[in-house]
Design a protein around this motif. Structure first.
Motif, PDB file in Angstrom:
ATOM      1  N   ARG A   1      -6.445  34.726  36.843  1.00 38.55           N
ATOM      2  CA  ARG A   1      -5.846  35.042  38.138  1.00 38.55           C
ATOM      3  C   ARG A   1      -6.202  34.021  39.222  1.00 38.55           C
ATOM      4  NH1 ARG A   1      -3.613  39.631  40.127  1.00 38.55           N
ATOM      5  NH2 ARG A   1      -4.193  40.738  38.230  1.00 38.55           N
ATOM      6  N   THR A   2      -7.473  33.650  39.311  1.00 42.10           N
ATOM      7  CA  THR A   2      -7.885  32.713  40.361  1.00 42.10           C
ATOM      8  C   THR A   2      -7.183  31.375  40.194  1.00 42.10           C
ATOM      9  OG1 THR A   2     -10.021  33.805  40.566  1.00 42.10           O
ATOM     10  CG2 THR A   2      -9.864  31.556  41.412  1.00 42.10           C
ATOM     11  N   THR A   3      -7.160  30.867  38.968  1.00 47.26           N
ATOM     12  CA  THR A   3      -6.478  29.595  38.707  1.00 47.26           C
ATOM     13  C   THR A   3      -4.989  29.720  38.979  1.00 47.26           C
ATOM     14  OG1 THR A   3      -8.138  29.019  37.059  1.00 47.26           O
ATOM     15  CG2 THR A   3      -6.053  27.832  36.947  1.00 47.26           C
ATOM     16  N   HIS A  57      -3.473  31.505  41.234  1.00 46.08           N
ATOM     17  CA  HIS A  57      -3.230  31.402  42.672  1.00 46.08           C
ATOM     18  C   HIS A  57      -3.545  29.999  43.202  1.00 46.08           C
ATOM     19  CE1 HIS A  57      -2.042  35.537  43.342  1.00 46.08           C
ATOM     20  NE2 HIS A  57      -3.008  35.905  42.498  1.00 46.08           N
ATOM     21  N   GLU A  58      -4.618  29.391  42.709  1.00 45.69           N
ATOM     22  CA  GLU A  58      -4.955  28.028  43.146  1.00 45.69           C
ATOM     23  C   GLU A  58      -3.862  27.039  42.742  1.00 45.69           C
ATOM     24  OE1 GLU A  58      -8.792  27.177  41.489  1.00 45.69           O
ATOM     25  OE2 GLU A  58      -9.833  28.435  42.945  1.00 45.69           O
ATOM     26  N   TRP A  59      -3.437  27.104  41.482  1.00 47.32           N
ATOM     27  CA  TRP A  59      -2.411  26.185  41.000  1.00 47.32           C
ATOM     28  C   TRP A  59      -1.071  26.428  41.683  1.00 47.32           C
ATOM     29  CZ3 TRP A  59      -2.665  24.774  35.115  1.00 47.32           C
ATOM     30  CH2 TRP A  59      -3.910  24.222  34.832  1.00 47.32           C
ATOM     31  N   GLN A 114      -0.705  27.284  44.746  1.00 41.85           N
ATOM     32  CA  GLN A 114      -0.813  26.707  46.090  1.00 41.85           C
ATOM     33  C   GLN A 114      -0.800  25.186  46.070  1.00 41.85           C
ATOM     34  OE1 GLN A 114      -4.319  28.531  47.738  1.00 41.85           O
ATOM     35  NE2 GLN A 114      -3.230  30.400  48.274  1.00 41.85           N
TER      36      GLN A 114
END
Length: 88
Positions: free
Chosen positions: A38-40, A42-44, A46
């Motif tokens: 999930r974190t990756t 959202h980071e990717w 953006q």
């Protein structure tokens, strides 16, 4: 009257990795198809390494299924082949 294929719901229930080419999906729907969490995601989304999410409300985002499928094809994700062939 619904214009959905009668086998459509069967395909989704039998294969949780199925993502229809139309429509939008939330993170929980596309994460099983992705080789990261999930974190990756959202980071990717953006920074442009993954298709951008679309804000549906102040607290909800989704991704266009067609964009996600295109990204999976371009990166040769083997999970995507499960969707097309129906088996691993």
């Amino acid at each position: 009257m619904s214009n959905q294929n009668p086998n459509y719901s069967d395909k989704i229930s039998k294969n949780p990795l199925f993502l229809p080419p139309q429509g939008m999906s939330r993170a929980r729907d596309i994460l099983p198809l992705l080789p990261f969490g999930r974190t990756t995601l959202h980071e990717w989304s953006q920074d442009g390494r993954f298709p951008a999410s679309i804000r549906l409300s102040p607290t909800m985002v989704a991704w266009r299924n067609s964009d996600v499928l295109e990204w999976l094809e371009s990166y040769g994700n083997p999970v995507h082949n499960v969707q097309e062939n129906g088996c691993e």
